[in-house]
Structure formats: structure tokens, C-alpha cells
Design a protein around this motif. Structure first.
Motif, PDB file in Angstrom:
ATOM      1  N   VAL A   1     -10.827   0.834   1.771  1.00 35.97           N
ATOM      2  CA  VAL A   1     -10.390   1.313   0.459  1.00 35.97           C
ATOM      3  C   VAL A   1     -10.024   0.116  -0.403  1.00 35.97           C
ATOM      4  CG1 VAL A   1      -8.628   2.646  -0.768  1.00 35.97           C
ATOM      5  CG2 VAL A   1      -9.605   3.520   1.370  1.00 35.97           C
ATOM      6  N   ILE A   2     -10.750  -0.074  -1.508  1.00 33.12           N
ATOM      7  CA  ILE A   2     -10.495  -1.199  -2.408  1.00 33.12           C
ATOM      8  C   ILE A   2     -10.053  -0.731  -3.795  1.00 33.12           C
ATOM      9  CG2 ILE A   2     -12.096  -2.710  -1.182  1.00 33.12           C
ATOM     10  CD1 ILE A   2     -14.077  -2.292  -3.519  1.00 33.12           C
ATOM     11  N   ARG A   3     -10.008   0.585  -3.986  1.00 27.68           N
ATOM     12  CA  ARG A   3      -9.502   1.139  -5.242  1.00 27.68           C
ATOM     13  C   ARG A   3      -8.681   2.375  -4.916  1.00 27.68           C
ATOM     14  NH1 ARG A   3     -14.968   1.766  -5.077  1.00 27.68           N
ATOM     15  NH2 ARG A   3     -15.256   0.040  -6.533  1.00 27.68           N
ATOM     16  N   ASN A   4      -7.845   2.818  -5.829  1.00 26.92           N
ATOM     17  CA  ASN A   4      -6.986   3.971  -5.589  1.00 26.92           C
ATOM     18  C   ASN A   4      -7.809   5.213  -5.273  1.00 26.92           C
ATOM     19  OD1 ASN A   4      -4.711   2.414  -6.104  1.00 26.92           O
ATOM     20  ND2 ASN A   4      -4.574   3.045  -8.255  1.00 26.92           N
ATOM     21  N   VAL A   5      -7.283   6.038  -4.386  1.00 26.98           N
ATOM     22  CA  VAL A   5      -7.909   7.315  -4.025  1.00 26.98           C
ATOM     23  C   VAL A   5      -7.108   8.426  -4.699  1.00 26.98           C
ATOM     24  CG1 VAL A   5      -8.487   8.869  -2.129  1.00 26.98           C
ATOM     25  CG2 VAL A   5      -8.717   6.387  -1.820  1.00 26.98           C
ATOM     26  N   LYS A   6      -7.787   9.285  -5.426  1.00 28.31           N
ATOM     27  CA  LYS A   6      -7.116  10.353  -6.163  1.00 28.31           C
ATOM     28  C   LYS A   6      -6.534  11.392  -5.207  1.00 28.31           C
ATOM     29  CE  LYS A   6     -10.278   9.960 -10.105  1.00 28.31           C
ATOM     30  NZ  LYS A   6     -11.324  10.666 -10.909  1.00 28.31           N
TER      31      LYS A   6
ATOM     32  N   PRO B   1      -4.294  -4.437  -0.224  1.00 23.18           N
ATOM     33  CA  PRO B   1      -2.949  -4.431  -0.813  1.00 23.18           C
ATOM     34  C   PRO B   1      -2.864  -3.734  -2.170  1.00 23.18           C
ATOM     35  CG  PRO B   1      -3.421  -6.589   0.115  1.00 23.18           C
ATOM     36  CD  PRO B   1      -4.706  -5.806   0.171  1.00 23.18           C
ATOM     37  N   LYS B   2      -1.713  -3.115  -2.363  1.00 25.76           N
ATOM     38  CA  LYS B   2      -1.290  -2.530  -3.642  1.00 25.76           C
ATOM     39  C   LYS B   2      -2.161  -1.365  -4.102  1.00 25.76           C
ATOM     40  CE  LYS B   2       0.812  -6.861  -5.153  1.00 25.76           C
ATOM     41  NZ  LYS B   2       0.918  -7.892  -6.215  1.00 25.76           N
ATOM     42  N   LYS B   3      -2.867  -0.715  -3.179  1.00 24.72           N
ATOM     43  CA  LYS B   3      -3.644   0.467  -3.532  1.00 24.72           C
ATOM     44  C   LYS B   3      -2.917   1.721  -3.046  1.00 24.72           C
ATOM     45  CE  LYS B   3      -6.670  -2.094  -5.412  1.00 24.72           C
ATOM     46  NZ  LYS B   3      -6.612  -2.222  -6.895  1.00 24.72           N
ATOM     47  N   THR B   4      -3.221   2.832  -3.681  1.00 26.03           N
ATOM     48  CA  THR B   4      -2.572   4.104  -3.375  1.00 26.03           C
ATOM     49  C   THR B   4      -3.605   5.136  -2.957  1.00 26.03           C
ATOM     50  OG1 THR B   4      -0.741   3.721  -4.916  1.00 26.03           O
ATOM     51  CG2 THR B   4      -1.210   6.010  -4.342  1.00 26.03           C
ATOM     52  N   VAL B   5      -3.319   5.845  -1.881  1.00 28.15           N
ATOM     53  CA  VAL B   5      -4.099   7.024  -1.499  1.00 28.15           C
ATOM     54  C   VAL B   5      -3.246   8.226  -1.871  1.00 28.15           C
ATOM     55  CG1 VAL B   5      -5.263   8.266   0.344  1.00 28.15           C
ATOM     56  CG2 VAL B   5      -5.201   5.766   0.385  1.00 28.15           C
TER      57      VAL B   5
ATOM     58  N   SER C   1     -17.740   1.477   3.132  1.00 26.53           N
ATOM     59  CA  SER C   1     -17.190   0.148   2.886  1.00 26.53           C
ATOM     60  C   SER C   1     -18.028  -0.527   1.790  1.00 26.53           C
ATOM     61  CB  SER C   1     -17.197  -0.677   4.160  1.00 26.53           C
ATOM     62  OG  SER C   1     -16.626  -1.947   3.959  1.00 26.53           O
ATOM     63  N   PRO C   2     -17.553  -0.499   0.550  1.00 25.13           N
ATOM     64  CA  PRO C   2     -16.271   0.046   0.102  1.00 25.13           C
ATOM     65  C   PRO C   2     -16.284   1.579   0.095  1.00 25.13           C
ATOM     66  CG  PRO C   2     -17.551  -0.653  -1.795  1.00 25.13           C
ATOM     67  CD  PRO C   2     -18.322  -1.096  -0.575  1.00 25.13           C
ATOM     68  N   ALA C   3     -15.091   2.162   0.204  1.00 26.05           N
ATOM     69  CA  ALA C   3     -14.977   3.615   0.270  1.00 26.05           C
ATOM     70  C   ALA C   3     -15.322   4.273  -1.059  1.00 26.05           C
ATOM     71  CB  ALA C   3     -13.562   4.008   0.685  1.00 26.05           C
ATOM     72  N   LEU C   4     -16.178   5.275  -0.997  1.00 19.09           N
ATOM     73  CA  LEU C   4     -16.599   6.031  -2.171  1.00 19.09           C
ATOM     74  C   LEU C   4     -16.367   7.511  -1.930  1.00 19.09           C
ATOM     75  CD1 LEU C   4     -19.997   4.221  -2.843  1.00 19.09           C
ATOM     76  CD2 LEU C   4     -17.833   3.884  -4.069  1.00 19.09           C
TER      77      LEU C   4
ATOM     78  N   THR D   1       0.845  -1.200   0.000  1.00 17.99           N
ATOM     79  CA  THR D   1       0.000   0.000   0.000  1.00 17.99           C
ATOM     80  C   THR D   1       0.882   1.253   0.000  1.00 17.99           C
ATOM     81  OG1 THR D   1      -1.812  -1.063   1.179  1.00 17.99           O
ATOM     82  CG2 THR D   1      -1.673   1.318   1.368  1.00 17.99           C
ATOM     83  N   VAL D   2       0.409   2.302  -0.664  1.00 16.93           N
ATOM     84  CA  VAL D   2       1.116   3.582  -0.675  1.00 16.93           C
ATOM     85  C   VAL D   2       0.186   4.681  -0.166  1.00 16.93           C
ATOM     86  CG1 VAL D   2       2.261   5.340  -2.087  1.00 16.93           C
ATOM     87  CG2 VAL D   2       2.590   2.902  -2.602  1.00 16.93           C
ATOM     88  N   LEU D   3       0.609   5.369   0.873  1.00 13.12           N
ATOM     89  CA  LEU D   3      -0.008   6.629   1.273  1.00 13.12           C
ATOM     90  C   LEU D   3       0.954   7.726   0.852  1.00 13.12           C
ATOM     91  CD1 LEU D   3      -1.219   5.867   4.939  1.00 13.12           C
ATOM     92  CD2 LEU D   3      -2.362   5.341   2.775  1.00 13.12           C
ATOM     93  N   GLU D   4       0.533   8.577  -0.057  1.00 11.16           N
ATOM     94  CA  GLU D   4       1.400   9.672  -0.479  1.00 11.16           C
ATOM     95  C   GLU D   4       1.440  10.746   0.610  1.00 11.16           C
ATOM     96  OE1 GLU D   4       0.133  10.825  -4.413  1.00 11.16           O
ATOM     97  OE2 GLU D   4       1.011   9.024  -5.312  1.00 11.16           O
ATOM     98  N   ASP D   5       2.115  11.852   0.359  1.00  6.07           N
ATOM     99  CA  ASP D   5       2.267  12.908   1.369  1.00  6.07           C
ATOM    100  C   ASP D   5       0.907  13.455   1.813  1.00  6.07           C
ATOM    101  OD1 ASP D   5       4.971  12.619   0.947  1.00  6.07           O
ATOM    102  OD2 ASP D   5       5.233  14.537  -0.096  1.00  6.07           O
ATOM    103  N   GLU D   6       0.827  13.818   3.096  1.00  3.19           N
ATOM    104  CA  GLU D   6      -0.303  14.570   3.658  1.00  3.19           C
ATOM    105  C   GLU D   6      -1.624  13.800   3.628  1.00  3.19           C
ATOM    106  OE1 GLU D   6      -0.320  18.588   2.028  1.00  3.19           O
ATOM    107  OE2 GLU D   6       1.848  18.467   1.745  1.00  3.19           O
ATOM    108  N   VAL D   7      -1.545  12.498   3.769  1.00  2.02           N
ATOM    109  CA  VAL D   7      -2.752  11.653   3.784  1.00  2.02           C
ATOM    110  C   VAL D   7      -3.245  11.494   5.218  1.00  2.02           C
ATOM    111  CG1 VAL D   7      -3.577   9.282   3.460  1.00  2.02           C
ATOM    112  CG2 VAL D   7      -2.244  10.414   1.668  1.00  2.02           C
TER     113      VAL D   7
END
Length: 212
Positions: free
Chosen positions: A192-197, A176-180, A205-208, A160-166
Motif C-alpha cells: 500500500v503506497i497510497r491511502n485506502v478508502k 509510512p504515514k498512509k491510512t487504511v 504491488s502497488p495495491a490497487l 501508519t493508521v489502520l482504522e477500525d475493522e481493517v
């Protein structure tokens, strides 16, 4: 011995004070707790056992042997006030609770807060000023960007990846393997089951995406 100054004297500040007294560095006498910085001078009124509020962040000038941590539980204020002290030449340290289980190296970082019963698995990459609250869990090869905050019982899994300021609120989970993306916000109890922009807020649940 260093003098630890805690930025923020409110609820999260009191939690960080408790964290600061439960680290190996504190036991070893590497620092003593000098006090808080907060512009709400009565923030500790009615509470006992805490050091004084010394000054506001805006007016305080770092002194010799001062070191700092930032006890603000939301991302943007944490960044704003930590950067004020950095601009004045302040030095930030990491706090890791004795009951945290950290399998990855963070010695090169600054401003990281890791509370009790946090689990950080192997080959996890953390960044400066990341906060991991009680019982949060980070799976192997996860990455967490600068200033990000994981609230209690939140979980990120392998790769999983949390980018800056999440911001992950209490009980949020990322598969697994999703990015916020940078500045993303995941509401309490969400999955979260899909990438968050970048800049997107999601809930459920699932997050929308959240709509007003």
C-alpha cells in the motif's frame, strides 16, 4: 483462577489455543483453558490434545470465573460473536505470546491477541480486539483500530493508521504515514503506497482497488 473460553474451534481456534498455553499469564496460573464455543460440534474431530467444544456462542451463558478470547480470523464474524458474549456480560482478556516483542502498553485493552515473533514498536496505539499474527511488525507511532486483524508477516510502518475493522492479509505492507480506512481490506502480498478508502479492497504491488 479464571477459566478461559475460546470462541471458535476451527483452524484459527487451534492456533489461539496454542497461543493461550504460551503466555506468562498461563505459566503464572492466572487461567486454565476450559474449552471452545463453536456451533460446529465436530470441528475438532481428528485432532488430539484440545479441550472440548462446550456449546455454541448463541446458547452459552457465561459462568462465574469465565473469561473469553475470540478466535475468528476474519473481522466481521469476530465482531459479531464477541459482541454476543459481551452482551451477556462476558469478560475478554488479552493473550500475548512469550516470544512476542511488545514495546507499547496494552494493559488497558481487552480481547487483543498477539502471537509469537510479533514486533510492536514504541508509541504504537492498539485498540480492543486487535489480532496480530505471527511475524507481523508494527513501526513506531502506528495506530490500529478496534477489531482489526494483521495476518502473518504483514507490516505497517511509522505513523501508519489502520482504522477500525481493517483486514491485512498475509505479507501485506503499508508504507509510512498512509491510512487504511474503516473496513478496508488489503490482499495478501500487497504493498500500500497510497491511502485506502473506507470499505475499499485493494490488491497488488502497488495495491490497487479490486474489481470483480
Amino acid at each position: 483462577m479464571k477459566n478461559l473460553v475460546i470462541i471458535g474451534a476451527r483452524g484459527f481456534g487451534r492456533e489461539v489455543f496454542d497461543l493461550a498455553t504460551n503466555t506468562q499469564a498461563f505459566i503464572d496460573g492466572e487461567y486454565q483453558i476450559k474449552g471452545f464455543l463453536d456451533d460446529k460440534i465436530d470441528a475438532l474431530e481428528g485432532y488430539k490434545g484440545y479441550p472440548e467444544i462446550i456449546d455454541s456462542v448463541e446458547h452459552y451463558t457465561p459462568e462465574e470465573n469465565d473469561v473469553f478470547v475470540c478466535a475468528l480470523g476474519t473481522v466481521q464474524p469476530k465482531k459479531e460473536y464477541a459482541e454476543m458474549i459481551l452482551a451477556k456480560g462476558g469478560e475478554f482478556i488479552n493473550l500475548v505470546d512469550l516470544k512476542a516483542n511488545v514495546r507499547s502498553n496494552i494493559s488497558h485493552l481487552k480481547g487483543v491477541l498477539i502471537f509469537s515473533f510479533v514486533f510492536v514498536s514504541v508509541d504504537v496505539t492498539l485498540s480492543d480486539f486487535v489480532s496480530l499474527q505471527h511475524f507481523s511488525c508494527l513501526g513506531h507511532d502506528a495506530r490500529v483500530g478496534k477489531w482489526s486483524h494483521m495476518s502473518s508477516y504483514s507490516t505497517i510502518t511509522g505513523y501508519t493508521v489502520l482504522e477500525d475493522e481493517v483486514m491485512l492479509q498475509t505479507g501485506a505492507k503499508v508504507v509510512p504515514k498512509k491510512t487504511v480506512g474503516k473496513g478496508g481490506f488489503v490482499g495478501a502480498g500487497s504493498l500500500v503506497i497510497r491511502n485506502v478508502k473506507p470499505g475499499q479492497s485493494v490488491f497488488g504491488s502497488p495495491a490497487l482497488p479490486m474489481t470483480l
